[in-house]
Write an enzyme that holds these catalytic residues in place. Structure first.
Site, PDB file in Angstrom:
ATOM      1  N   CYS A  90      17.279  12.349  63.696  1.00 58.24           N
ATOM      2  CA  CYS A  90      18.549  12.644  63.062  1.00 58.24           C
ATOM      3  C   CYS A  90      19.369  13.878  63.191  1.00 58.24           C
ATOM      4  O   CYS A  90      20.533  13.900  62.966  1.00 58.24           O
ATOM      5  CB  CYS A  90      18.322  12.153  61.343  1.00 58.24           C
ATOM      6  SG  CYS A  90      17.180  10.793  61.260  1.00 58.24           S
ATOM      7  N   CYS A 121      18.303   3.433  65.932  1.00 55.57           N
ATOM      8  CA  CYS A 121      18.607   3.060  64.733  1.00 55.57           C
ATOM      9  C   CYS A 121      19.894   2.673  64.290  1.00 55.57           C
ATOM     10  O   CYS A 121      20.369   2.023  63.325  1.00 55.57           O
ATOM     11  CB  CYS A 121      18.335   4.213  63.977  1.00 55.57           C
ATOM     12  SG  CYS A 121      19.362   5.759  64.319  1.00 55.57           S
TER      13      CYS A 121
HETATM   14 FE1  FES Z   1      18.567   7.440  62.872  1.00 52.66          FE
HETATM   15 FE2  FES Z   1      18.391   8.599  60.913  1.00 52.66          FE
HETATM   16  S1  FES Z   1      17.263   6.929  61.178  1.00 52.66           S
HETATM   17  S2  FES Z   1      20.038   8.892  62.214  1.00 52.66           S
END
Ligand code: FES
Length: 130
Positions: free
Chosen positions: A104, A35
């Site tokens: 996360c 991400c």
């Molecule tokens: Fe990667 Fe939240 S989407 S840390």
């Protein structure tokens, strides 16, 4: 669209302990290549306890809420206690996280652990804990 608990929203909108610590005793930086989010934790240690925990997070709302709650949970804990904060504990403390946001909470626990390990490796070479 993931559904967030009220607590996640609160910590996302009003994150606690944002910032850097001057002359930190330990720093932990982690990132998720998928991400692209990044998280840094800064700690101050006194008598084997986390006297101060601050963070800077460049990431999604859940990552910000996770950083905030981890900093709150960890402050005042002994280093050993703080090392036991798991991603599951973090998610539970936030009232749950959507499944696709669970990574996360991993970042938060990793960043904190890295900061503690950084402190421990420094004090080992200096010969003694604060
Ligand atoms: Fe990667 Fe939240 S989407 S840390």
């Amino acid at each position: 669209m993931p559904v967030y608990s009220e607590k996640v929203m609160d910590h996302f909108m009003h994150p606690r302990n944002v910032g850097e610590i001057e002359n930190p005793d330990g720093v932990g930086e982690v990132g998720n290549p998928v991400c692209g989010d990044m998280m840094s934790f800064y700690i101050k240690v006194r008598d084997n306890r986390l006297a101060d925990v601050k963070f800077k997070t460049f990431g999604c709302g859940a990552a910000i809420a996770v950083s905030s709650i981890v900093s709150e949970m960890a402050t005042g804990m002994t280093l050993d206690e703080a090392m036991k904060i798991t991603p599951r504990l973090v998610a539970d403390e936030l009232g749950g996280l959507p499944k696709n946001k669970f990574h996360c909470s991993n970042l938060g626990h990793e960043a904190l652990q890295k900061a503690i390990k950084d402190y421990r490796s420094k004090t080992k070479t200096k010969g003694g804990a604060k």
